[in-house]
Design an enzyme around this catalytic site. Sequence first.
Site, PDB file in Angstrom:
ATOM      1  CE  LYS A  68      -3.902  -1.807   1.967  1.00 36.70           C
ATOM      2  NZ  LYS A  68      -4.845  -1.955   3.665  1.00 36.70           N
ATOM      3  CG  ASP A  84      -8.261   0.597   3.731  1.00 32.83           C
ATOM      4  OD1 ASP A  84      -8.603  -0.392   2.941  1.00 32.83           O
ATOM      5  OD2 ASP A  84      -6.582   0.884   3.262  1.00 32.83           O
TER       6      ASP A  84
END
Length: 285
Positions: A73, A109
Amino acid sequence: MIRSISGTTALYGLFGHPASHSISPAMHNTAFQKLGIDAAYLAFDIREEQIEKAVSAIRTLPILGVNLTMPLKTAVIPFLDALSEASALSGSVNTIVNDNGFLTGHTTDGIGFTASVREAGFEIKGSVMSVLGAGGAAGSLIVQSAIEGAEKIFVFKRSNASFKDTVTFCQSISEKTGCPIKVLPMEDGALMQSTLDESGILVNATPVGMGDDKNTPVPREFLAPHLFVSDLIYHPEMTPLLSDAKDVGCRYSNGKYMLLHQGAASFRLWTGENMPVELVRKNCF
Ligand code: NAP
């Protein structure tokens, strides 16, 4: 599950290590099939040291969209062409959109978090939040909550070597979004109790209470019925914190559907279509 693969089938995928345990392929392939989209989603086991070549493959093949898990990420960022506002603020990318070779990094997220608590009946906009923990998940939800208009965010963090880094991170988010964010020492029980009295939502973004851990990050006597309690943990579904919240009369939710809504947001970025979330919830969770 995939109806048929042809010469025009578009490719989407997950990059991560490990990747094979993920439910993302089941989620996205269910949605493609239901909506009649000629596409397939596969999981690729990619380690951090392979990320540059993997991003090059996105452009070459081409792969139209990719999800990423930790630690990719953050490692992927130098190889992308642009970042969304939330990705730039959080320094995290879990979704890549390939627009004719131009790769934009997004993070869904935080959207997954706000959508999952909204679904459980709590609106982040205008709320005072207390967040426990300051890792990757906390960072994403703090950024998204600030963007969506949380009134104020308190972050409880252990007083250790990374406390200062959390203060710097939160100051930067606060300056860029206009949302006041204060980092407080987790060990100060009196401060936590008075802050929870002022808060509308308490979010556990630590692993305390996960699996067989019978501990709770907050003494039960600090909870009161006005609080919505969100635990990002989904195994077990009823953590010690949520069990206390239920006994006290709080509304509550666990982390089970954060992943569903994070995936739905990625799907929308790639296809412009709404994921059939009820079908995906029924088939994949
Ligand atoms: P992470 O990056 O490792 O961060 C964990 C945070 O919790 C850190 O701030 C750490 O404190 C704090 N912490 C760890 N142990 C603690 C303890 N015993 N007491 C107090 N604080 C403690 O992890 P993450 O990826 O953010 O994940 C955090 C939690 O969210 C995990 O339970 C994970 O399963 C869950 N999660 C759920 C979803 C979902 O889809 N539902 C998605 C992502 C994560 P220090 O900063 O002091 O080290």
